[in-house]
Design an enzyme around this catalytic site. Structure first.
Site, PDB file in Angstrom:
ATOM      1  N   HIS A  33       0.806  -1.216   0.000  1.00  0.00           N
ATOM      2  CA  HIS A  33       0.000   0.000   0.000  1.00  0.00           C
ATOM      3  C   HIS A  33       0.846   1.276   0.000  1.00  0.00           C
ATOM      4  CE1 HIS A  33      -3.521  -2.534   1.595  1.00  0.00           C
ATOM      5  NE2 HIS A  33      -3.441  -2.535   0.294  1.00  0.00           N
TER       6      HIS A  33
ATOM      7  N   GLU B 235      10.277 -18.485 -19.986  1.00  0.00           N
ATOM      8  CA  GLU B 235      11.066 -17.997 -18.845  1.00  0.00           C
ATOM      9  C   GLU B 235      12.155 -18.981 -18.436  1.00  0.00           C
ATOM     10  OE1 GLU B 235       8.225 -17.133 -15.737  1.00  0.00           O
ATOM     11  OE2 GLU B 235       7.115 -18.961 -16.105  1.00  0.00           O
TER      12      GLU B 235
ATOM     13  N   ASP C 181      12.385 -14.364 -14.732  1.00  0.00           N
ATOM     14  CA  ASP C 181      12.859 -15.741 -14.564  1.00  0.00           C
ATOM     15  C   ASP C 181      13.861 -16.129 -15.644  1.00  0.00           C
ATOM     16  OD1 ASP C 181      11.800 -16.973 -12.233  1.00  0.00           O
ATOM     17  OD2 ASP C 181       9.807 -16.759 -13.111  1.00  0.00           O
TER      18      ASP C 181
ATOM     19  N   CYS D 286       6.800  -9.549 -20.617  1.00  0.00           N
ATOM     20  CA  CYS D 286       6.092  -9.121 -19.401  1.00  0.00           C
ATOM     21  C   CYS D 286       7.006  -9.049 -18.178  1.00  0.00           C
ATOM     22  CB  CYS D 286       4.893 -10.028 -19.121  1.00  0.00           C
ATOM     23  SG  CYS D 286       5.348 -11.749 -18.873  1.00  0.00           S
TER      24      CYS D 286
END
Ligand code: PEP
Ligand code: MG
Length: 583
Positions: free
Chosen positions: A201, A445, A469, A516
């Protein structure tokens, strides 16, 4: 283009690597914040305990005030921050907390100390579970505790955070949302945290306040002192202390260019990312939590390029049912409007454990039963997740289609076995081959998957490269071990060669190749990524406007030349230099 810093030349003890949690560059003096532990009642004078009923009434009155405060806070500002305060209201009324306070009061201590003790016990309980999700819940509980103690007239540590001197770099182990909302926002130019994560947060608040933040920088930063001069590099996730003159000048330049660049990028973030040669690159968002969904609208992301689904399966004793999953995916999908939703099948294992699925601990979990390896051992889990996604795909249109992404593929057989399981599910063939509302892709990955991508590219609809990864496995450097963090750079030529091979496999099969991993969020690497042949980008929400803006400046011919040169380099430093030279 943004200038790149050749940080390889900075001496190790001055440079701390962490994660970028809010973009930007902050230059100033360190202020080290050491909050009083939630239940450190010894640091403040205990108030005389009155009658337990009176103390309980005091607690209830304080709780009412905190509740009103949180309700007010949840009605102002962005929706992402509003959700934080709603979570805090839930904690405030949770019976575990209130029962513990009541019991402490009944044992004869005053309401303030009872609140400190109850929240402190709960915080420790959650922290001891050593799970990232619980760690961030611990911060939330500490936050609620601080607000209650404040209202009960006790002293909270956040007092140290306001006022602060001009150009302060706030350094701490972690900050609560209470700390962040109470800090002297006008004078804090950057935050560096030893712990925490980009989805905590505090990171969300920092992003909404526009304060650069680096988290997970490691306990070593806590050895630094108030008054030291430093730079928070929220673009690359670094903290520099006492940089040399040249480095500092470069950062000053980056900061001023970034400010101009950011304002311009945000104003155009709802436009598509089109290179001057007319190449259209969809820029999507990686979603780990609900807060990330809000970037789709505010930052102009074109759908979701990676929905990590581990959260849905964690913190429970059994997997979610098909209908529970469907409801969750429908909710996420409702944020995508006219864009697609890529959902990664459960990638449990490595640093994301799920106790009910992995009864025994593994010595090397990153090399163990992770991702698709685990799903193929529990095929019903895979089938249930896919059933929920196929059901969703039956009710969407091709423009906002569902894309299933298979994680941790290392063998061609794993792709075949997964496709065989999917083919048996009712609706799969219809959605994928008739309606065009369902696609299947492989997450690249593991080096073997990149090397063999041409073998399965013809059987899937897209490939997506997970460079976090891919770098870890290519360079044999644990991604969560800060001692080897600098080795596992996705800009190493070895990793770039695997990316190029994957792009080649995608091109030959006529399917798009996405990226990504975290590196894709760096605006300055876009020429290299596009030059290597990537067709789609998926990044953390705050990076979307800057990435789109950077793509609009990429000359594709020059980018291909740059990629060819980079592929012939022998060291990551040379690639950093190349990017620096075109910056
Ligand atoms: C990756 O490995 O690059 C990736 C995107 O997945 P995660 O970080 O969740 O492993
Ligand atoms: Mg991964």
């Amino acid at each position: 283009m943004l200038p790149i810093l050749n940080t390889s030349e900075i001496t190790v003890q001055q440079l701390f690597h962490g994660l970028s949690a809010a973009p930007g560059v902050g230059i100033g003096n360190i202020y080290k914040y050491a909050p009083v532990p939630a239940d450190d009642s010894g640091r403040t004078a205990p108030q005389a305990a009155g009658d337990p009923e009176e103390e309980w009434e005091r607690f209830l009155a304080a709780r009412l005030l905190v509740d009103e405060e949180l309700a007010r806070l949840s009605q102002i500002g962005q929706t992402a921050t509003a959700e934080i305060f709603l979570v805090h209201r839930e904690i405030l009324h949770d019976s575990t907390l209130t029962d513990a306070v009541r019991a402490a009061i009944d044992s004869g201590i005053d309401a303030t100390r009872a609140t400190r003790q109850a929240t402190g016990d709960l915080v420790r309980l959650f922290q001891d579970l050593s799970d990232q999700y619980f760690a961030s819940r611990a911060t939330d509980i500490r936050d609620v505790g601080q607000r209650l103690v404040f209202r009960l007239g006790g002293i909270t540590s956040a007092r140290q955070l306001n006022p602060l001197p001009d150009n302060t770099i706030l350094l701490a182990e972690d900050l609560t949302a209470f700390d962040t909302t109470h800090l002297d926002q006008a004078h804090v130019v950057g935050i560096a945290l030893a712990a925490s994560t980009p989805t905590a947060h505090t990171a969300i608040l920092a992003r909404s306040l526009g304060i650069p933040l680096v988290c997970s920088a490691g306990a070593e930063i806590l050895q630094l002192h108030t008054g030291m001069f430093g730079v928070v590099d929220g673009i690359r996730g670094r903290l520099l202390v006492d940089p040399d003159e040249e480095t500092l000048e470069q950062y000053e330049l980056t900061r001023s260019r970034l400010r101009r660049f950011q304002a311009e990028a945000l104003s155009q973030s709802h436009e598509p990312a089109l290179t001057p040669d007319g190449e259209r690159i969809p820029v999507r968002v990686n979603v780990n939590s609900r807060e990330d969904l809000l970037h789709i609208h505010s930052n102009g992301a074109e759908g979701i390029g990676l929905l990590r689904t581990e959260n849905l399966f964690q913190n429970r004793t059994s997997p979610p049912t098909v209908s529970e999953q469907l409801a969750a995916y429908q909710d996420v999908h409702s944020y995508t409007n006219t864009h697609s939703l890529t959902v990664r099948l459960l990638d449990i294992g490595g640093d994301k454990p799920v106790p009910y699925l992995q009864p025994s601990a593994e010595a090397n979990p990153f090399l163990g039963v992770r991702g698709i390896r685990l799903l193929l051992r529990h095929p019903q889990m895979l089938i249930d997740q896919a059933r929920a996604l196929i059901e969703l795909a039956q009710n969407v249109s091709p423009v906002n289609r569902i894309r299933i992404l298979i994680p941790m593929i290392s063998k061609v057989n794993e792709v075949h076995q997964t496709l065989e399981l999917l083919e048996e599910i009712p609706g799969y063939q219809h959605c994928r081959h008739k309606l065009g509302t369902l696609e299947v892709g492989v997450l690249i990955e593991v080096p073997s998957a990149a090397l063999l991508a041409h073998h399965f590219a013809s059987q899937v609809d897209f490939l997506s490269i997970g460079t976090n990864d891919l770098a870890q496995y290519t360079l044999a450097a644990d991604r969560v071990n800060s001692a080897v963090a600098t080795l596992a750079t996705p800009l190493d030529p070895s990793v770039l060669r695997l990316i190029a091979l994957t792009c080649e496999a995608g091109r030959a099969a006529g399917i798009p190749v996405a990226i990504c991993g975290e590196v894709a969020g760096d605006p300055s690497v876009q020429p290299l990524l596009l030059g290597l042949g990537l067709n789609e980008i998926s990044v953390a929400g705050p990076a979307v406007p800057l990435v789109k803006s950077a793509i609009r400046r990429v000359d594709m011919d020059a980018a291909r030349e740059l990629a060819a040169t980079a592929l012939n380099c022998s060291r990551a430093q040379e690639i950093h230099q190349l990017l620096h030279d075109i910056g």
